[in-house]
Design a protein around this motif. Structure first.
Motif, mmCIF file in Angstrom:
data_model
loop_
_atom_site.group_PDB
_atom_site.id
_atom_site.type_symbol
_atom_site.label_atom_id
_atom_site.label_comp_id
_atom_site.label_asym_id
_atom_site.label_seq_id
_atom_site.Cartn_x
_atom_site.Cartn_y
_atom_site.Cartn_z
ATOM 1 N N ILE A 190 4.687 -4.035 12.610
ATOM 2 C CA ILE A 190 3.329 -3.543 12.390
ATOM 3 C C ILE A 190 2.865 -3.855 10.972
ATOM 4 C CG2 ILE A 190 1.945 -1.450 12.141
ATOM 5 C CD1 ILE A 190 2.278 -2.206 14.996
ATOM 6 N N ALA A 191 3.756 -3.683 10.006
ATOM 7 C CA ALA A 191 3.395 -3.901 8.607
ATOM 8 C C ALA A 191 3.127 -5.367 8.333
ATOM 9 C CB ALA A 191 4.509 -3.388 7.702
ATOM 10 N N SER A 192 2.095 -5.622 7.559
ATOM 11 C CA SER A 192 1.756 -6.985 7.151
ATOM 12 C C SER A 192 2.363 -7.259 5.783
ATOM 13 C CB SER A 192 0.235 -7.156 7.086
ATOM 14 O OG SER A 192 -0.106 -8.326 6.401
ATOM 15 N N GLN A 193 3.192 -8.297 5.698
ATOM 16 C CA GLN A 193 3.811 -8.637 4.428
ATOM 17 C C GLN A 193 2.758 -9.045 3.406
ATOM 18 O OE1 GLN A 193 7.146 -8.225 3.693
ATOM 19 N NE2 GLN A 193 6.354 -8.540 1.621
ATOM 20 N N ASN A 194 1.714 -9.702 3.869
ATOM 21 C CA ASN A 194 0.624 -10.101 2.981
ATOM 22 C C ASN A 194 -0.025 -8.872 2.342
ATOM 23 O OD1 ASN A 194 -1.399 -12.145 1.976
ATOM 24 N ND2 ASN A 194 -2.762 -10.876 3.198
ATOM 25 N N THR A 195 -0.297 -7.849 3.172
ATOM 26 C CA THR A 195 -0.901 -6.620 2.656
ATOM 27 C C THR A 195 0.043 -5.897 1.704
ATOM 28 O OG1 THR A 195 -2.191 -6.353 4.691
ATOM 29 C CG2 THR A 195 -1.928 -4.407 3.291
ATOM 30 N N GLN A 196 1.330 -5.865 2.047
ATOM 31 C CA GLN A 196 2.313 -5.205 1.191
ATOM 32 C C GLN A 196 2.411 -5.881 -0.169
ATOM 33 O OE1 GLN A 196 3.729 -2.290 2.039
ATOM 34 N NE2 GLN A 196 2.490 -2.456 3.894
ATOM 35 N N ASN A 197 2.369 -7.209 -0.173
ATOM 36 C CA ASN A 197 2.420 -7.941 -1.443
ATOM 37 C C ASN A 197 1.199 -7.640 -2.301
ATOM 38 O OD1 ASN A 197 4.814 -9.141 -0.641
ATOM 39 N ND2 ASN A 197 3.842 -11.002 0.088
ATOM 40 N N ILE A 198 0.040 -7.592 -1.643
ATOM 41 C CA ILE A 198 -1.197 -7.294 -2.370
ATOM 42 C C ILE A 198 -1.160 -5.890 -2.961
ATOM 43 C CG2 ILE A 198 -3.672 -6.836 -2.063
ATOM 44 C CD1 ILE A 198 -3.708 -9.159 -0.056
ATOM 45 N N VAL A 199 -0.688 -4.934 -2.165
ATOM 46 C CA VAL A 199 -0.611 -3.544 -2.638
ATOM 47 C C VAL A 199 0.325 -3.441 -3.834
ATOM 48 C CG1 VAL A 199 0.197 -1.224 -2.040
ATOM 49 C CG2 VAL A 199 -1.221 -2.511 -0.428
ATOM 50 N N GLN A 200 1.440 -4.175 -3.798
ATOM 51 C CA GLN A 200 2.379 -4.138 -4.916
ATOM 52 C C GLN A 200 1.751 -4.710 -6.180
ATOM 53 O OE1 GLN A 200 5.438 -2.608 -4.967
ATOM 54 N NE2 GLN A 200 5.101 -2.961 -7.147
ATOM 55 N N LEU A 201 0.994 -5.791 -6.033
ATOM 56 C CA LEU A 201 0.308 -6.369 -7.188
ATOM 57 C C LEU A 201 -0.725 -5.398 -7.757
ATOM 58 C CD1 LEU A 201 -0.263 -10.036 -5.949
ATOM 59 C CD2 LEU A 201 1.266 -9.298 -7.788
ATOM 60 N N ILE A 202 -1.416 -4.683 -6.867
ATOM 61 C CA ILE A 202 -2.404 -3.702 -7.321
ATOM 62 C C ILE A 202 -1.720 -2.556 -8.049
ATOM 63 C CG2 ILE A 202 -4.090 -1.990 -6.536
ATOM 64 C CD1 ILE A 202 -4.811 -3.938 -4.280
ATOM 65 N N ARG A 203 -0.566 -2.135 -7.549
ATOM 66 C CA ARG A 203 0.170 -1.056 -8.210
ATOM 67 C C ARG A 203 0.638 -1.487 -9.593
ATOM 68 N NH1 ARG A 203 2.147 3.189 -5.099
ATOM 69 N NH2 ARG A 203 4.043 3.267 -6.353
ATOM 70 N N ASN A 204 0.907 -2.777 -9.743
ATOM 71 C CA ASN A 204 1.320 -3.300 -11.050
ATOM 72 C C ASN A 204 0.144 -3.402 -12.015
ATOM 73 O OD1 ASN A 204 3.938 -3.565 -10.117
ATOM 74 N ND2 ASN A 204 3.714 -5.719 -9.590
ATOM 75 N N ASN A 205 -1.032 -3.694 -11.452
ATOM 76 C CA ASN A 205 -2.236 -3.810 -12.283
ATOM 77 C C ASN A 205 -3.445 -3.526 -11.393
ATOM 78 O OD1 ASN A 205 -4.397 -4.625 -13.955
ATOM 79 N ND2 ASN A 205 -3.048 -6.018 -15.068
ATOM 80 N N MET A 206 -4.065 -2.371 -11.579
ATOM 81 C CA MET A 206 -5.121 -1.910 -10.674
ATOM 82 C C MET A 206 -6.344 -2.822 -10.650
ATOM 83 S SD MET A 206 -4.272 0.668 -8.858
ATOM 84 C CE MET A 206 -5.876 1.210 -8.292
ATOM 85 N N ILE A 207 -6.510 -3.649 -11.661
ATOM 86 C CA ILE A 207 -7.679 -4.530 -11.683
ATOM 87 C C ILE A 207 -7.677 -5.501 -10.515
ATOM 88 C CG2 ILE A 207 -6.665 -6.377 -13.101
ATOM 89 C CD1 ILE A 207 -9.368 -6.570 -14.538
ATOM 90 N N PHE A 208 -6.483 -5.781 -9.968
ATOM 91 C CA PHE A 208 -6.385 -6.753 -8.876
ATOM 92 C C PHE A 208 -7.056 -6.243 -7.601
ATOM 93 C CE2 PHE A 208 -3.951 -9.377 -5.717
ATOM 94 C CZ PHE A 208 -4.407 -10.599 -6.167
ATOM 95 N N ILE A 209 -7.320 -4.945 -7.519
ATOM 96 C CA ILE A 209 -7.991 -4.410 -6.333
ATOM 97 C C ILE A 209 -9.400 -4.991 -6.206
ATOM 98 C CG2 ILE A 209 -9.027 -2.364 -7.418
ATOM 99 C CD1 ILE A 209 -8.309 -0.795 -4.899
ATOM 100 N N LEU A 210 -10.000 -5.355 -7.333
ATOM 101 C CA LEU A 210 -11.329 -5.960 -7.308
ATOM 102 C C LEU A 210 -11.291 -7.353 -6.680
ATOM 103 C CD1 LEU A 210 -12.547 -4.967 -10.889
ATOM 104 C CD2 LEU A 210 -13.054 -3.825 -8.725
ATOM 105 N N ALA A 211 -10.194 -8.069 -6.929
ATOM 106 C CA ALA A 211 -10.055 -9.411 -6.367
ATOM 107 C C ALA A 211 -9.862 -9.360 -4.861
ATOM 108 C CB ALA A 211 -8.884 -10.137 -7.027
#
Length: 213
Positions: A102-123
């Motif tokens: 069920i989990a999307s690896q693409n989404t998980q990778n994106i979430v991890q990047l956002i957790r590392n730097n919240m500015i990436f949520i805008l991208a």
């Protein structure tokens, strides 16, 4: 700007943005936090350029049959919950018949990047969806629709959209891509699918961040 020139330069710009993190590492020797910040900047620059390309390009055939602006906005908003329901249905199909998690690896990778730097949520919630709609829906589907009708261009666009995400959930992304193509063609405005795509991404990302917290 002609349709061919518009499509080429839009897709080319998208490719440059996707591969920009490699340049940031090799040329600027940026650290992980700087890479995220520079990538976010590249995403917004790419989206801004694509908006400029759109303003300078000629009107596509399907865009000559535009719905009223209010209808466009309403369909875009209604499309957000519709896309989430479609996701749930396709994820169940993938899990039961294709063995995909069920989990999307693409989404998980994106979430991890956002957790590392919240500015990436805008991208990922604004600039990324805008670019994808310009590329996969307008530059690819829109430019082919006049010659081949709806079905074949929608399939081509949706499959390329799925392969671009490359995390195993090809049916999921292809299904969403097909939905976005339908919305674009029905209203004659690329902003319809953009509203849905941005809203969908935002809700999915915020939900994942809340769950991981």
């Amino acid at each position: 700007m002609s349709e061919k020139k518009y499509s080429f330069i839009t897709i080319f710009t998208y490719g440059l943005v996707l591969f920009s993190p490699i340049a940031f590492v090799r040329v600027f020797q940026a650290n992980p936090s700087q890479i995220i910040q520079l990538t976010t900047l590249a995403y917004f620059l790419g989206a801004a350029l694509m908006i400029a390309y759109r303003l300078k390009s000629q009107t596509f055939e399907l865009e000559k049959r535009q719905k009223k602006l209010l209808i466009t906005v309403l369909i875009g908003i209604v499309g957000i919950p519709a896309s989430l329901v479609l996701q749930m249905i396709i994820l169940q199909i993938e899990q039961r018949f294709l063995g995909e998690p069920i989990a999307s690896q693409n989404t998980q990778n994106i979430v991890q990047l956002i957790r590392n730097n919240m500015i990436f949520i805008l991208a990922t919630t604004i600039a990324g969806p805008l670019m994808e709609e310009f590329v996969f829906r307008r530059a690819i589907f829109g430019s082919l629709e006049k010659r081949f009708g709806f079905l074949l261009p929608a399939l081509v666009s949706s499959l390329l959209f799925a392969f671009a995400h490359n995390d195993g959930h090809y049916l999921l992304y292809a299904g969403l891509g097909f939905l976005f193509c339908g919305m674009y063609r029905y209203t004659g405005r690329i902003w319809t699918s953009m509203i849905t795509h941005v809203g969908m991404n935002l809700l999915v990302i915020l939900t994942q961040l809340a769950l991981q917290s």
